[in-house]
Scaffold this motif. Structure first.
Motif: not given
Length: 491
Positions: A375-383
């Protein structure tokens, strides 16, 4: 009623205890976070600088780390009924101090003392553990933690309107004082409505108060080692308030703070060794042994679950606003999107406990921590190129695993050693605050992308450590007051 389902509409027996306890925790969190939604009005009234406003937020969590350890010792010694009632009553005092403050110094002292209220969570873990069997313990602790945790969100929803209803420049003062009155009244209600154990049950207490008993010299060394991050986090907080950080403390005051913190650490080590030296000198029968690595791994699991929640909830509104400002998103809309992270507590934390009851503690905790990493790996890609709906979905999914992980941790805590449940819950809970302080410090040096990736990497390491935890099984042995041994079922 099945083994993992509870009649939530019942208000008798153990269900009454659960409802009374989550409400006590809910009120303690309303009191603990009553300042957050009113900070704008407070800053205007007392003309606080941005640095002073940030300092108030830091001071709110500073005392919670040692308080959770202290409350864990007190609840094991005096029982949850007396400890929770006293905490709520005493916690109303800094609440009234904060409401009456006329300058930053008075405000800061009251907020620092208020951090003690944040330790209330630990008390109910022991109370619920006394009343519910192992097969229902996960979901019961999850409801207690999840519904009680909602108090911070409730404060954000209700208190601005309450301040407005009181009206005038001092509306915020009356709103905050009202939460103190609520805590004081409920402390009396709680005391006369609950008992520490079901009728006929024994409340097991540690042989000596002040530190946990361990059952081997290797565990003694691990216990001391796991105590270090608690004081390191307090050092980090002192550094943030120092001339290098927010410049609230002078250089001599900062050095004095460091000396006090590490003197307390030395005293803690002395207590740990002193209490265990005599205990370990005698051979310990296998049925009375437990492994401290169980506590250490749960410490780390809570650091990455609740610790990351504390950090992310603090930064998410601004993150959403800055990332999607090209869409015309307002600060209110960004705040509502971010609030979904905390709202998940209502269902996800009980969900994590339910999964633990049904499918096993170790497996459930492993899945939740791995889910946190993904989940946090996915959130790191939010732009800014992401649709807002997709960013919300990723955040929502990540928050589910984070909250469920908190539930899975505390589904296991009361099954390690009954008479020390308060102390174990206190140490694990304190590690949640350590995680919050650590991750927020990381955020002050890096971009949000690196911040989320740091949490994801930590979750991977914790997921590996969880594989070394042992599934609670069989029975836990406790010594009765007459010297006989009671066996408590663990599965």
């Amino acid at each position: 009623m099945s083994s993992s389902n509870l009649d939530l509409f019942s208000f008798a027996g153990k269900m009454k205890i659960l409802h009374m306890s989550w409400l006590a925790f809910f009120i303690s969190f309303v009191v603990w976070f009553n300042h957050a939604p009113l900070m704008l009005a407070i800053s205007e009234t007392l003309q606080l600088s941005p640095a002073e406003a940030k300092t108030i937020l830091i001071l709110n969590v500073a005392l919670t780390i040692p308080a959770r350890i202290a409350i864990g010792i007190l609840v094991d010694k005096f029982g949850p009924k007396r400890t929770y009632s006293t905490l709520l009553a005493v916690g109303s005092v800094p609440c009234f101090m904060f409401a009456a403050a006329d300058n930053f110094e008075q405000l800061a002292l009251a907020r620092f003392l208020m951090g003690f209220v944040g330790a209330g969570f630990v008390i109910g873990i022991r109370m619920v553990g006394e009343w519910f069997p192992a097969k229902q313990l996960g979901i019961a602790e999850g409801i207690y933690g999840g519904w009680g945790n909602f108090g911070s969100a409730a404060a954000a929803i209700v208190l601005p309107s309450l301040a407005l209803a009181f009206g005038g420049d001092d509306g915020w003062r009356y709103a905050i004082a009202a939460t103190g009155v609520l805590a004081l009244l409920y402390s009396v209600v709680y005391f006369f409505s609950v008992s520490d154990t079901p009728k006929g049950s024994t409340y097991f207490k540690p042989k000596k108060a002040g530190a946990m008993e361990v059952t081997s010299y290797a565990d003694l060394a691990l216990y001391i080692l796991m105590s270090v991050p608690l004081y390191a986090a307090l050092t980090l907080l002192a550094w943030k308030l120092s001339p290098t950080g927010m410049k609230l403390l002078s250089e001599p005051a900062t050095i004095a703070a460091y000396v006090v913190i590490w003197t307390l650490f030395a005293f803690n080590v002395y207590k740990i060794v002193h209490i265990n030296a005599e205990y370990l000198a005698q051979p310990i029968e296998p049925i009375h042994r437990y492994q401290f690595k169980q506590v250490a791994i749960l410490d780390l699991a809570y650091l990455v679950t609740f610790g990351s929640e504390l950090a992310v909830v603090s930064m998410l509104p601004m993150f959403f606003h800055d990332t999607f400002k090209h869409t015309g998103i307002t600060t209110v809309q960004a705040g509502l999107l971010a609030s979904s992270f905390a709202f998940m507590n209502l269902v996800a934390r009980p969900g994590g406990g339910w999964l633990s009851d049904k499918y096993g503690r170790k497996l459930s905790l492993s899945i939740c921590v791995i889910g946190c990493a993904v989940g946090y790996a996915a959130m790191s890609q939010i732009d800014s190129s992401w649709p807002i709906a997709l960013a919300f979905a990723a955040t929502f999914l990540c928050s589910f695993f984070v909250q469920a992980g908190c539930g899975a941790v505390y589904a296991m805590v009361p099954l390690i050693k009954r008479r020390m449940t308060g102390q174990i819950a206190g140490m694990v809970g304190a590690y949640g605050n350590v995680g919050g302080v650590t991750f927020l410090t990381v955020l002050s040096f890096v971009t949000p992308e690196i911040f989320f990736l740091t949490i994801a990497a930590t979750a991977v390491l914790v997921a590996v450590s969880v594989q070394f935890i042992e599934e609670p099984a069989g029975h836990m042995a406790e010594v009765m007051e007459d010297g006989s041994v009671a066996m408590i079922e663990l599965n």
